[in-house]
Design an enzyme around this catalytic site. Structure first.
Site, PDB file in Angstrom:
ATOM      1  CE  LYS A 158     -69.930  57.515  33.707  1.00 41.31           C
ATOM      2  NZ  LYS A 158     -71.007  56.602  34.226  1.00 41.31           N
ATOM      3  CE1 TYR A 197     -68.121  54.629  29.687  1.00 42.01           C
ATOM      4  CE2 TYR A 197     -70.283  55.232  30.524  1.00 42.01           C
ATOM      5  CZ  TYR A 197     -69.043  54.661  30.715  1.00 42.01           C
ATOM      6  OH  TYR A 197     -68.711  54.139  31.946  1.00 42.01           O
TER       7      TYR A 197
HETATM    8  P1  NAD Z   1     -73.850  52.020  43.445  1.00 36.49           P
HETATM    9  O1  NAD Z   1     -75.185  52.531  43.808  1.00 36.49           O
HETATM   10  O2  NAD Z   1     -73.711  50.578  43.148  1.00 36.49           O
HETATM   11  O3  NAD Z   1     -72.775  52.382  44.575  1.00 36.49           O
HETATM   12  C1  NAD Z   1     -72.743  53.642  45.206  1.00 36.49           C
HETATM   13  C2  NAD Z   1     -72.040  53.550  46.541  1.00 36.49           C
HETATM   14  O4  NAD Z   1     -72.155  54.813  47.201  1.00 36.49           O
HETATM   15  C3  NAD Z   1     -72.652  52.509  47.490  1.00 36.49           C
HETATM   16  O5  NAD Z   1     -71.617  51.839  48.139  1.00 36.49           O
HETATM   17  C4  NAD Z   1     -73.449  53.350  48.461  1.00 36.49           C
HETATM   18  O6  NAD Z   1     -73.556  52.756  49.750  1.00 36.49           O
HETATM   19  C5  NAD Z   1     -72.608  54.609  48.533  1.00 36.49           C
HETATM   20  N1  NAD Z   1     -73.374  55.782  48.988  1.00 36.49           N
HETATM   21  C6  NAD Z   1     -72.947  56.673  49.876  1.00 36.49           C
HETATM   22  N2  NAD Z   1     -73.872  57.614  50.087  1.00 36.49           N
HETATM   23  C7  NAD Z   1     -74.908  57.314  49.295  1.00 36.49           C
HETATM   24  C8  NAD Z   1     -76.179  57.928  49.072  1.00 36.49           C
HETATM   25  N3  NAD Z   1     -76.541  59.061  49.700  1.00 36.49           N
HETATM   26  N4  NAD Z   1     -76.998  57.347  48.188  1.00 36.49           N
HETATM   27  C9  NAD Z   1     -76.642  56.240  47.505  1.00 36.49           C
HETATM   28  N5  NAD Z   1     -75.454  55.612  47.684  1.00 36.49           N
HETATM   29  C10 NAD Z   1     -74.598  56.152  48.577  1.00 36.49           C
HETATM   30  O7  NAD Z   1     -73.358  52.899  42.210  1.00 36.49           O
HETATM   31  P2  NAD Z   1     -72.298  52.505  41.087  1.00 36.49           P
HETATM   32  O8  NAD Z   1     -73.000  51.924  39.925  1.00 36.49           O
HETATM   33  O9  NAD Z   1     -71.167  51.758  41.686  1.00 36.49           O
HETATM   34  O10 NAD Z   1     -71.837  53.976  40.621  1.00 36.49           O
HETATM   35  C11 NAD Z   1     -70.946  54.747  41.413  1.00 36.49           C
HETATM   36  C12 NAD Z   1     -70.236  55.767  40.512  1.00 36.49           C
HETATM   37  O11 NAD Z   1     -69.492  55.054  39.531  1.00 36.49           O
HETATM   38  C13 NAD Z   1     -71.183  56.698  39.747  1.00 36.49           C
HETATM   39  O12 NAD Z   1     -70.610  57.980  39.676  1.00 36.49           O
HETATM   40  C14 NAD Z   1     -71.257  56.089  38.356  1.00 36.49           C
HETATM   41  O13 NAD Z   1     -71.486  57.037  37.337  1.00 36.49           O
HETATM   42  C15 NAD Z   1     -69.873  55.481  38.228  1.00 36.49           C
HETATM   43  N6  NAD Z   1     -69.873  54.300  37.348  1.00 36.49           N
HETATM   44  C16 NAD Z   1     -68.871  54.174  36.451  1.00 36.49           C
HETATM   45  C17 NAD Z   1     -68.832  53.080  35.598  1.00 36.49           C
HETATM   46  C18 NAD Z   1     -67.711  52.909  34.640  1.00 36.49           C
HETATM   47  O14 NAD Z   1     -67.754  52.011  33.807  1.00 36.49           O
HETATM   48  N7  NAD Z   1     -66.660  53.718  34.730  1.00 36.49           N
HETATM   49  C19 NAD Z   1     -69.842  52.119  35.655  1.00 36.49           C
HETATM   50  C20 NAD Z   1     -70.831  52.259  36.623  1.00 36.49           C
HETATM   51  C21 NAD Z   1     -70.833  53.350  37.471  1.00 36.49           C
END
Ligand code: NAD
Length: 368
Positions: free
Chosen positions: A135, A219
């Protein structure tokens, strides 16, 4: 359970899972291939993948990490070693479409910045893989519709990772309301926010699509919909930026919105990137109220209720992270294996996208 018994139980579960795999997936297997679990290809090795979803897959009897997609080969190889993923199952963003030829991959789990969800969901569906997408579903209503269309055209499942919809304490709150224990529901309050650091992609509208509403306010929005079981008939919203410290050039700092549901229930919600705002909801009915706090965290959720004529309810959930991700990963695998529609399907994600677009419009802003 000792080691031998655990291995035996795992192999039984894996055999059962294989026997339920769709005919096409079985046809791709070697005739003598050993029983295997449902295989997820993890797209994006960031915080949510490495810290939560992949550890959940490791605990699962049904699914496993089968492949990785990353722009960083070193990180991918290190992660592959931890999860026993063969090096040939590491992909990057350029050769991603080659997953079509890999029968070990049943579904992709997309955990990229929000604006990349649509592209990788569509490419995965075109590769005839099921899609579990984080999401918010996308950064525009049109992209969300394209994701649904691509999955339907490929005859593959699409689920949005609304883990709270699979979480037992949230489900108990819904049940109390559906059973009429709170009487006639009048109002809901909910909030969810945190103090975001400068430099995060979440503050870049091109990648995030919006601010805290898209990330954590979603949420509260989704909870109001699953708690009422209704769709908002109208909504009004305000956004503001108070801190002039360059973090909020692109996206809102705080957003507050009110929704009116067809039954007359009123919901008021707040979200922010400018303060640590514990995720909670309170539901007020003619016979009682429930208060869940934390409501959306990875663990430590707590439901309390005061209902006329009943002893008070105090229900702390003792389960440890990543239990919600395990429920979500297993449920989606089960849907794909048995041809069932996921509860949190693409249409469910699309509805939140449409409401968030309306919320931004009401604030004089735009989604995406
Ligand atoms: P994060 O920044 O920790 O990870 C993002 C990943 O995408 C990294 O591995 C990064 O290298 C990669 N990536 C590829 N191209 C990129 C770019 N152009 N810029 C930045 N990163 C790039 O993010 P996250 O916190 O893991 O969030 C990822 C997704 O998961 C989001 O959509 C977020 O809303 C969702 N999320 C969901 C929950 C949940 O509880 N369901 C919690 C946190 C995040």
């Amino acid at each position: 359970m000792n080691f031998t018994r655990r291995r035996f139980a795992q192999s039984l579960a894996a055999s059962a899972a294989l026997s339920r795999l769709p005919a096409r997936a079985l046809a791709q297997e070697q005739p003598s291939a050993p029983a295997r679990k449902f295989g997820y290809c993890i797209v994006g090795l960031g915080r949510i993948s490495l810290g939560h979803f992949m550890p959940a897959c490791r605990m699962s009897q049904t699914c496993q990490v089968a492949a990785l997609v990353s722009g960083h080969r070193d990180k991918a190889e290190k992660t592959a070693a931890e999860y026993n993923v063969p090096l040939k199952n590491i992909y990057n963003y350029q050769n991603f479409d080659e997953i079509a030829d890999n029968p070990a991959i049943d579904a992709v789990y997309i955990a990229l910045p929000n604006s990349m969800h649509a592209e990788y969901s569509v490419r995965a569906a075109n590769a005839l893989k099921h899609v579990l997408c984080e999401k918010p579903m996308a950064t525009s209503v049109k992209d969300a519709q394209n994701m649904i269309a691509a999955s339907k055209a490929a005859n593959r499942k699409l689920m949005i990772a609304y883990r709270c919809q699979y979480e037992p304490t949230n489900l108990h709150a819904i049940q109390l309301i559906r059973d009429g224990r709170l009487g006639v529901i009048q109002a809901i309050e909910s909030a969810n926010g945190f103090n975001e650091h400068a430099g995060e992609w979440r503050l870049d509208k091109k990648l995030a699509g919006g601010g805290p509403l898209m990330d954590v306010g979603i949420y509260s929005l989704n909870a109001c919909r699953y708690l009422t079981g209704e769709e908002p008939a109208s909504l009004e919203a305000y956004c503001s930026v108070i801190d002039k410290d360059t973090r909020f050039r692109d996206v809102e700092e705080t957003c507050s919105w009110t929704m009116k549901f067809p039954s007359g229930i009123l919901a008021s919600c707040n979200t922010t990137y400018g303060a640590n705002m514990p995720g909670f909801f309170r539901v007020h009915g003619s016979k009682g109220m429930i208060h869940m706090e934390p409501a959306f965290a990875y663990e430590g959720l707590r439901l309390t209720a005061k209902i006329q004529g009943e002893p008070p309810i105090d229900e702390p959930n003792q389960q440890k992270d990543p239990y919600q991700f395990l429920l979500e990963a297993d449920d989606f695998a089960d849907c794909c294996i048995h041809g069932k529609e996921p509860k949190a399907n693409g249409e469910e994600g699309l509805r939140d996208m449409q409401y968030m677009a309306q919320i931004y419009k009401s604030c004089g802003r735009s989604l995406g």
